[in-house]
Design a protein around this motif. Structure first.
Motif, PDB file in Angstrom:
ATOM      1  N   GLN A  36      -2.479   8.243  13.475  1.00 58.74           N
ATOM      2  CA  GLN A  36      -1.687   7.312  12.674  1.00 58.74           C
ATOM      3  C   GLN A  36      -2.497   6.062  12.337  1.00 58.74           C
ATOM      4  N   VAL A  37      -3.235   5.543  13.301  1.00 52.56           N
ATOM      5  CA  VAL A  37      -4.042   4.337  13.089  1.00 52.56           C
ATOM      6  C   VAL A  37      -5.103   4.573  12.024  1.00 52.56           C
ATOM      7  N   VAL A  38      -5.769   5.721  12.099  1.00 56.03           N
ATOM      8  CA  VAL A  38      -6.835   6.001  11.134  1.00 56.03           C
ATOM      9  C   VAL A  38      -6.301   6.666   9.864  1.00 56.03           C
ATOM     10  N   GLN A  39      -4.985   6.819   9.797  1.00 56.22           N
ATOM     11  CA  GLN A  39      -4.290   7.342   8.617  1.00 56.22           C
ATOM     12  C   GLN A  39      -4.788   8.727   8.202  1.00 56.22           C
ATOM     13  N   VAL A  40      -4.801   9.626   9.196  1.00 51.65           N
ATOM     14  CA  VAL A  40      -5.181  11.019   8.938  1.00 51.65           C
ATOM     15  C   VAL A  40      -4.008  11.897   9.360  1.00 51.65           C
TER      16      VAL A  40
END
Length: 104
Positions: A36-40
């Motif tokens: 979620q943090v790295v938007q993958v």
């Protein structure tokens, strides 16, 4: 997350210990939050995301609710009676390995 739920249900059905199920659940939660943090998206993760998570886990100190007080003097040392290491402020290699799923 449905894939995680299915994995954990299967893991429990294979008669794994409760502690193992809990450990895997937290590892998967860490992985899910990283994505979620790295938007993958979950199904788009590659070995690059695994590598980046491992590198991130090696750098920062573990988050704590409060600062060390009594245990600051013993952090990272070995108990002279039990010969077991006291916990320190960094993730152990086994935690990093468990937290980094193999990407296809």
């Amino acid at each position: 997350m449905e894939p995680i739920r299915r994995f954990l249900v299967d893991f429990v059905a294979r008669d794994n210990r409760a502690g193992s199920v809990r450990s895997y659940a937290f590892d998967l939660l860490r992985w899910w939050r990283w994505l979620q943090v790295v938007q993958v998206e979950w199904d788009r993760a590659t070995s690059a995301e695994v590598r980046d998570l491992v590198l991130w886990l090696r750098v920062p100190t573990k988050p704590r609710a409060s600062a060390r007080t009594y245990s600051a003097a013993t952090a990272g040392t070995t108990n002279t009676i039990t010969k077991k290491p006291y916990l320190d402020d960094f993730y152990k290699p086994r935690t990093i390995r468990a937290s980094s799923p193999s990407a296809s």
